[in-house]
Scaffold this active site. Sequence first.
Site, PDB file in Angstrom:
ATOM      1  N   PRO A  20       0.827  -1.207   0.000  1.00 13.62           N
ATOM      2  CA  PRO A  20       0.000   0.000   0.000  1.00 13.62           C
ATOM      3  C   PRO A  20       0.860   1.254   0.000  1.00 13.62           C
ATOM      4  CG  PRO A  20      -0.577  -1.485   1.815  1.00 13.62           C
ATOM      5  CD  PRO A  20       0.723  -1.927   1.254  1.00 13.62           C
ATOM      6  N   GLU A  21       0.768   1.999  -1.061  1.00 16.80           N
ATOM      7  CA  GLU A  21       1.396   3.321  -1.108  1.00 16.80           C
ATOM      8  C   GLU A  21       0.294   4.322  -0.771  1.00 16.80           C
ATOM      9  OE1 GLU A  21       4.606   4.423  -2.518  1.00 16.80           O
ATOM     10  OE2 GLU A  21       5.393   2.618  -3.461  1.00 16.80           O
TER      11      GLU A  21
ATOM     12  N   HIS B  59      -4.227 -14.699   7.920  1.00 19.34           N
ATOM     13  CA  HIS B  59      -3.596 -13.467   8.392  1.00 19.34           C
ATOM     14  C   HIS B  59      -4.593 -12.377   8.773  1.00 19.34           C
ATOM     15  CE1 HIS B  59       0.188 -15.268   7.338  1.00 19.34           C
ATOM     16  NE2 HIS B  59      -0.248 -15.483   6.118  1.00 19.34           N
TER      17      HIS B  59
ATOM     18  N   ARG C   3       2.598  -9.964   6.449  1.00 24.81           N
ATOM     19  CA  ARG C   3       3.971  -9.721   6.923  1.00 24.81           C
ATOM     20  C   ARG C   3       4.043  -8.983   8.255  1.00 24.81           C
ATOM     21  NH1 ARG C   3       7.053  -8.568   1.187  1.00 24.81           N
ATOM     22  NH2 ARG C   3       6.018 -10.278   0.124  1.00 24.81           N
TER      23      ARG C   3
END
Length: 271
Positions: free
Chosen positions: A2-3, A91, A110
Amino acid sequence: MPELPEVETTRAGITPHIINQSVRSVIIRQSRLRWQVPRSLKRELPGHCFHEVSRRGKYLLLCSTAGTLLIHLGMSGSLRILPSGSPVRKHDHIDLEFESGAVLRFTDPRRFGCMLWIKSDPMAHPLLSELGPEPLSTEFDGDYLKSRSRQKKQAVKNFIMDSKVVVGVGNIYANEALFASGIRPGKAAGRITLIQFQLLAQKIKSILHNAIKVGGTTLRDFTGSDGQPGYFSQSLMVYGRNEESCRVCGNTIRLSRLGQRSTFYCPHCQR
DNA sequence: AATCGCGCCTGACGGC
DNA sequence: TGCCGTCAGGCGCGAT
């Protein structure tokens, strides 16, 4: 990853589903993110509403009268709105369930993301207080970059990726904006001219703007979607194109290493 | 004081 | 096939 455009798309996507909706419960399946997710959320959030959902850089701020939930998606995080009872996958770390039945689910393979609970002025929080201007604000322009870059020997790419200089310019967009501006990523920030910085600021704005616009088109089915809008749909000029030919001049795109990050550039187009 | 580089973490991918 | 090493990345923070 995600930017800023993805974070903004997420903000716009979740807002109508959660704004002024009372939180029923908080489920924490995995509290070990970048920082420990505070257990106190489970007792302090229920019964309260978020009256505002805002963004500062890549941080999301969900503001309630009890406190502010500060969320960062790291590089693999996502927030989705789901119906209650949706199957939980590997997750899916945190759920906020609302009285409406909607569930705001934080997923992050992550675990570079974070979810913090701030009970005082969020802008005074150390993670936010030192941040540079928003790239899409009028404050961010060539003059600003020029004034901040005086004497700096630091590579211009590292300079524009420094959140104290400007927020929200990640590796992909830094590479693309420098290509669009014809600037070699390794060039010392202090040696970039005002004219070049004006072009660079303009390109950062337009590239981010376009990506947000593209992300916006996926907003329609934001609910329940994987929410992976953004840069994949736009054609990248240099990022990830090592040894391929430049789309402008045909020369070979080069890969180098700058500040531990992959840096792609066209040796002909960028000086 | 400014800048560098480590480390967190998992999944994808390539080599053997 | 399966295992293992490598890489990717945002970004705070400790080291230089």
